[in-house]
Scaffold this motif. Structure first.
Motif, PDB file in Angstrom:
ATOM      1  N   SER A 205       0.825  -1.208   0.000  1.00 29.62           N
ATOM      2  CA  SER A 205       0.000   0.000   0.000  1.00 29.62           C
ATOM      3  C   SER A 205       0.860   1.259   0.000  1.00 29.62           C
ATOM      4  N   ARG A 208       1.940   1.735  -3.554  1.00 27.96           N
ATOM      5  CA  ARG A 208       0.868   2.296  -4.387  1.00 27.96           C
ATOM      6  C   ARG A 208       0.794   3.808  -4.234  1.00 27.96           C
ATOM      7  N   ARG A 212       1.358   6.689  -6.993  1.00 28.66           N
ATOM      8  CA  ARG A 212       0.373   7.759  -7.172  1.00 28.66           C
ATOM      9  C   ARG A 212       1.056   9.125  -7.161  1.00 28.66           C
TER      10      ARG A 212
END
Length: 273
Positions: A205, A208, A212
């Motif tokens: 996570s 990610r 982003r």
């Protein structure tokens, strides 16, 4: 030649994600368009954050609620309030928040960092940011770092806010590299309600959120490069009209933002409690 890294902070990335036009006004246009008057809620947030920073700067035997009135008074930012009565009432409310909050803290516990800058790089980013607080806590495999972010807004926060915050994830990702220890937990400490919204990231996570951030940086660099080559800045940095326009520093300079209802500088602190 390799691409130059995009130097950024969480607020710089967040500005573009919220509204590319606001990013342009803040970071591209020179001279910068005139801003509106200071916001009282920003003054309040800055005052509380600095008071907490200075509370941790005290010797441990002086970290007590009784130290807070003088700490808050010495850091108090007076801009944006409607009048002296509103300012005094807001000061007392902020003091109550601080007294309730520090009562939950262990004065002898030293954080890893307070208002600590963490910085690191990827193939795209040269990231740096200043975390409100970074705690050291026992984890399953030894000491871990925990990101703590203070919030003073009127709205409550939940675990989804902590999970979705790119800024908190970037702080955690950078803190792992700075302190060379695991850092997965991020917490939003909402002083008005005394609540904590938390999320435990994983390596996946965090990765990610880094991707982003890199995607946002690529979009910014592409828009800036296009403008430098002669493209229309209005097209490359379009506005994102919405409720945030009423609170934007550049509302008066933005045709789209100017259509939003104006907010008084003190609106957000009115009837705090």
């Amino acid at each position: 030649m390799p691409e130059r890294l995009f130097v950024c902070t969480p607020s710089k990335l967040g500005s573009f994600a919220d509204c590319p036009r606001r990013y342009r006004y803040s970071y591209v246009d020179r001279p910068t368009p005139p801003k509106g008057p200071p916001w009282a809620h920003n003054s309040l947030g800055a005052s509380v954050h600095t008071a907490l920073k200075n509370w941790y700067a005290l010797p441990t035997d002086r970290r007590a609620p009784g130290a807070l009135p003088s700490l808050l008074k010495s850091t108090w930012v007076r801009e944006g309030y409607r009048d002296a009565d509103q300012e005094r009432a807001t000061f007392q409310t902020a003091l109550q928040w601080l007294e309730s909050y520090v009562a939950t803290l262990d004065p002898a516990e030293e954080p890893l960092g307070v208002e600590r800058v963490v910085a690191t790089k990827t193939a795209v980013l040269a990231f740096n940011g200043r975390a409100d607080r970074i705690d050291s806590r026992a984890g399953d495999n030894g000491a871990e770092a925990v990101i703590v972010d203070y919030k003073t807004g009127r709205s409550g926060l939940d675990a989804d806010d902590a999970r979705g915050s790119m800024a908190l994830a970037l702080y955690a990702w950078a803190a792992q590299r700075v302190f060379r220890r695991p850092c997965y937990r991020v917490e939003l400490h909402h002083l008005p309600t005394g609540t904590v919204a938390a999320h435990d990231h994983t390596e996946e996570s965090l990765a990610r959120q880094v991707r982003r951030a890199e995607d946002t940086a690529r979009d910014i660099m592409a828009a800036e490069k296009a403008v430098a080559a002669g493209a229309d800045p209005d097209a490359e940095f379009p506005p994102n009209p919405g409720s945030l326009c009423s609170w934007c520093d550049f509302r008066r300079s933005c045709p789209a933002g100017a259509e939003a209802p104006a907010k008084e500088p003190w609106t957000a602190v009115d009837r705090l409690g």
